[in-house]
Design a protein around this motif. Sequence first.
Motif, short mmCIF file in Angstrom:
data_model
loop_
_atom_site.label_atom_id
_atom_site.label_comp_id
_atom_site.label_asym_id
_atom_site.label_seq_id
_atom_site.Cartn_x
_atom_site.Cartn_y
_atom_site.Cartn_z
N HIS A 99 0.83 -1.21 0.00
CA HIS A 99 0.00 0.00 0.00
C HIS A 99 0.86 1.25 0.00
N TRP A 100 1.99 1.21 0.71
CA TRP A 100 2.92 2.35 0.69
C TRP A 100 3.51 2.50 -0.73
N GLN A 101 3.90 1.41 -1.33
CA GLN A 101 4.46 1.48 -2.68
C GLN A 101 3.43 2.01 -3.68
N ALA A 102 2.17 1.67 -3.49
CA ALA A 102 1.13 2.11 -4.43
C ALA A 102 0.97 3.62 -4.44
N VAL A 103 1.06 4.27 -3.28
CA VAL A 103 0.85 5.72 -3.25
C VAL A 103 2.03 6.48 -3.84
#
Length: 252
Positions: A99-103
């Motif tokens: 989820h961190w990588q997605a943002v």
Amino acid sequence: MSVLEPLAARYAHWLGLPAESTVDTSDEDPAEVRAMPVILRMERAEPPSRTALLEAAAAAAVAVCLDERALPGGDWHDPLKAWVDGRIRKVARRARGAHWQAVQELPGITVEVDGAEARALLPGRVVESPKEVSRLQISGSELPADEPGPAPDGLPRLLLNPEVSMTVGKGAAQVGHATMILASVLDEAELAAWAATGFRCSVRTPPVATWKALCPVEDPEGSWRRDGVVAVRDAGFTEVDPGTVTVIAQRA
């Protein structure tokens, strides 16, 4: 012209700039409410220190506003101007792993401080938040208070109200407000020097006596001229009462 200029008129009224001192949102359409998402990286195995995470969030928020893409004609200017012209709402959310990588793929700026990372995203309508943001939790994980040591010289200081308890998410939003307001009232040379550091700043919680001596409630103009401080007054939507001074920002 900086997209932050309206904030100087709003929060530093003694400058005599032509703008309303407050923003009336009493008849605001919920569909038009805008906010800047501030994403805090909080990995379960290796959580960041609270102070470093707040410092990263504070730098990221102002970096988005003063990026070259925020200048008139830039891709970010219109969304930022629409946001700054209203309340400068921020919504802090936590992310980890994928989820961190997605943002990271969304428009914004990530700042890392002592291993802590925060990403401020381009503001937009809350009802139109991308799924990468809306699926992230606002509340939940908390970080313990830490002992960061003396504030380094040569950087702006963000002082948290020692008499007000705030979650790390609330604190991240408030220090982001503080760096934006401070940037709006600095002169060009000061702003350039700050930008050269990547908008680094220190976040500290002062003794109550220090806070009361610096807090510019009674004489905001004198406090700026004498001590170089400006205040963040909270609107009272979450956690604190309306009008509470949550943070004071002090120029380097």
